[in-house]
Design a protein around this motif. Structure first.
Motif, PDB file in Angstrom:
ATOM      1  N   ARG A  34     -10.148  -7.275  -3.576  1.00 27.06           N
ATOM      2  CA  ARG A  34     -10.289  -8.653  -2.750  1.00 27.06           C
ATOM      3  C   ARG A  34     -11.592  -9.133  -2.678  1.00 27.06           C
ATOM      4  NH1 ARG A  34      -7.780  -7.976   2.995  1.00 27.06           N
ATOM      5  NH2 ARG A  34      -9.667  -7.067   3.347  1.00 27.06           N
ATOM      6  N   TYR A  72      -7.492  -1.979  -3.241  1.00 23.15           N
ATOM      7  CA  TYR A  72      -6.986  -3.306  -2.870  1.00 23.15           C
ATOM      8  C   TYR A  72      -8.264  -4.133  -2.289  1.00 23.15           C
ATOM      9  CZ  TYR A  72      -2.188  -2.556  -4.079  1.00 23.15           C
ATOM     10  OH  TYR A  72      -0.896  -2.343  -4.861  1.00 23.15           O
ATOM     11  N   LEU A  97      -7.744 -10.417  -5.833  1.00 19.93           N
ATOM     12  CA  LEU A  97      -6.760 -10.046  -4.895  1.00 19.93           C
ATOM     13  C   LEU A  97      -6.855 -11.043  -3.881  1.00 19.93           C
ATOM     14  CD1 LEU A  97      -5.594  -6.635  -4.634  1.00 19.93           C
ATOM     15  CD2 LEU A  97      -4.982  -8.287  -6.205  1.00 19.93           C
ATOM     16  N   VAL A 151       0.875  -1.190  -0.125  1.00 22.65           N
ATOM     17  CA  VAL A 151       0.199  -0.002   0.030  1.00 22.65           C
ATOM     18  C   VAL A 151       0.765   1.227  -0.082  1.00 22.65           C
ATOM     19  CG1 VAL A 151      -1.701   1.429   1.477  1.00 22.65           C
ATOM     20  CG2 VAL A 151      -2.070  -1.075   0.977  1.00 22.65           C
ATOM     21  N   MET A 174      -0.557  -8.291  -0.940  1.00 19.35           N
ATOM     22  CA  MET A 174      -1.713  -8.695  -1.832  1.00 19.35           C
ATOM     23  C   MET A 174      -0.951  -9.485  -3.068  1.00 19.35           C
ATOM     24  SD  MET A 174      -4.065  -7.585  -0.030  1.00 19.35           S
ATOM     25  CE  MET A 174      -5.407  -8.008  -0.966  1.00 19.35           C
TER      26      MET A 174
END
Length: 437
Positions: free
Chosen positions: A58, A54, A63, A36, A72
């Motif tokens: 996910r 992200y 991810l 990140v 990730m």
């Protein structure tokens, strides 16, 4: 690896750039994304913006992983389940995992008995007739039906239960080999999978005991017709597992009884009497996948949380579908078709396994429609079988730590063609280039 594909100033745009890179093959399953912090510096945006992007990826299964040391990564997506395969002309599909649609009851037989009228927003979400039928049928099997709700498939129920009760990074015990869409779902939720080794009676108790002591948050089990091995949890194994679960009431126990009334054996593994649990039965295998209907039973807290989540989105499963499913399930013709399906699948499995046994080839397939054959080089065996006109599935998507194997489906076979396919497989495994482990 280069992260030049990353672009955007908002979470939506950053997520879209990753999804576009996945579609174009610029990134592959297992590839890591920058942290990140690093992604924020690269793009000139805040960490919160990247974290939100992200999280979006996910949530939709692109991810897996988390913000820790592992970071990730691009998820491994398995498109073969539930998607039509493009096969060479004349090849027989033994790979898709479908059921034999000739054993599904035709909707036309019950339409004159179903109330097809539409109801309003203020009507009961669950059809009272279907609720009563579920309580009768599943209660007869020894299940606690006091708390239930209807959802759009088994994975829908499992996802909602996991979202409501698990934190990202939690350990979830899964069967190995097991069901790839379940693996992908759990990874998309940020869960860390811990594989339970299995035999034909289900997960091995000693291994499960050790994994539970390691801090598992949930366990997902298939009591009958396990995909891909055909394992069927025996009464003795069920008792051993139940004792272990009783020692860990904080663990969410999920039982996905997808084969349900098509099973040849009674349900040996029942949910625990105390603690958190979810029992799911989809109607897909005995009424048809297009109904997108599953029954979820559980403890009061688990069912309440699933129901609340469902009410925020779809709100209810179509009452028309509920009424049609009830009429089909109650129909004597459906009972006749299920009995025919049980006999046919049993005959096909026996024919296939019998030939392999004659050749001294070990295989598993105690129940359901799948045969699991240990081999050494999965792709080579699949290619050799395709050359003989049979499309089979390599075992890699189903495995976490278990050894190589292939999966063969019985839905598109007769007893005679099952023997023919088994003879060809034996030829592949016994020829000049051996592929057995």
């Amino acid at each position: 690896m280069s992260h030049i594909f990353l672009s955007g100033e908002t979470a939506v745009d950053i997520a879209a750039s990753v999804e576009r890179a996945v579609r174009l093959g610029l990134v592959l399953p297992g590839d890591r994304l920058p942290s990140v912090r690093d992604a924020g510096l690269l793009l000139g945006v805040s960490r919160n913006t990247v974290a939100s992007a992200y999280a979006r990826l996910r949530d939709v299964g692109i991810l897996i992983g988390g913000p820790g040391r592992g970071g990730m990564r691009i998820a491994r997506i398995h498109p073969f389940e539930g998607r039509a395969l493009e096969l060479p002309s004349g090849a027989c599909d033994l790979a898709s995992g479908n059921i034999d649609s000739s054993f599904l009851p035709p909707l036309a037989q019950i339409l004159d008995r179903v109330d097809l009228g539409s109801s309003g927003y203020d009507a009961e979400a669950d059809d009272p007739g279907l609720v009563a039928l579920v309580r009768e049928r599943l209660g007869f099997e020894g299940l606690d039906t006091r708390h239930m709700c209807f959802v759009s498939g088994a994975l829908d129920a499992i996802e909602r239960a996991m979202r409501a009760q698990l934190r990202p990074g939690a350990y979830v015990l899964v069967e190995d080999p097991g069901f790839p869409p379940l693996f992908d779902l759990l990874r998309s939720l940020g869960a860390r999978l811990k594989p339970m080794p299995m035999d034909q009676e289900g997960p091995l108790p000693d291994a499960v005991a050790a994994l539970l002591r390691g801090g598992a948050a949930a366990v997902v089990l298939t009591p009958r017709a396990q995909n891909p091995t055909g394992a069927d949890i025996s009464p003795a194994r069920a008792q051993a597992l139940a004792r272990l679960f009783a020692e860990h009431p904080e663990v969410l126990i999920v039982i996905d009884d997808h084969w349900g009334p098509l099973s040849e054996n009674s349900l040996a593994l029942l949910p625990p009497r105390h603690g958190r649990w979810l029992f799911v039965r989809s109607v897909s295998k005995f009424l048809g996948p297009d109904y997108r209907l599953a029954i979820a039973l559980g403890d009061d807290v688990t069912i309440d949380r699933i129901s609340r989540q469902h009410a925020l989105g779809p709100r209810w499963v179509s009452r028309l579908i509920q009424r049609m499913a009830r009429a089909l399930w109650e129909s004597p013709e459906t009972d006749r078709l299920m009995e025919a399906a049980r006999a046919a699948y049993r005959e096909r499995r026996a024919a296939f396994l019998g030939v392999l046994e004659e050749y001294g080839i070990a295989a598993q397939g105690r129940s359901g429609v799948h045969i699991w054959v240990p081999v050494q080089r999965e792709a080579d065996v699949a290619q050799a079988m395709l050359g003989l006109g049979w499309a089979i599935q390599t075992g890699e998507p189903f495995r976490i730590e278990s050894p190589p194997a292939i999966r063969i489906g019985m839905a598109n076979l007769t007893a005679a063609s099952a023997r023919s396919a088994a003879h060809d497989l034996a030829r592949c495994l016994s020829g000049p280039r051996r592929f057995l482990s």
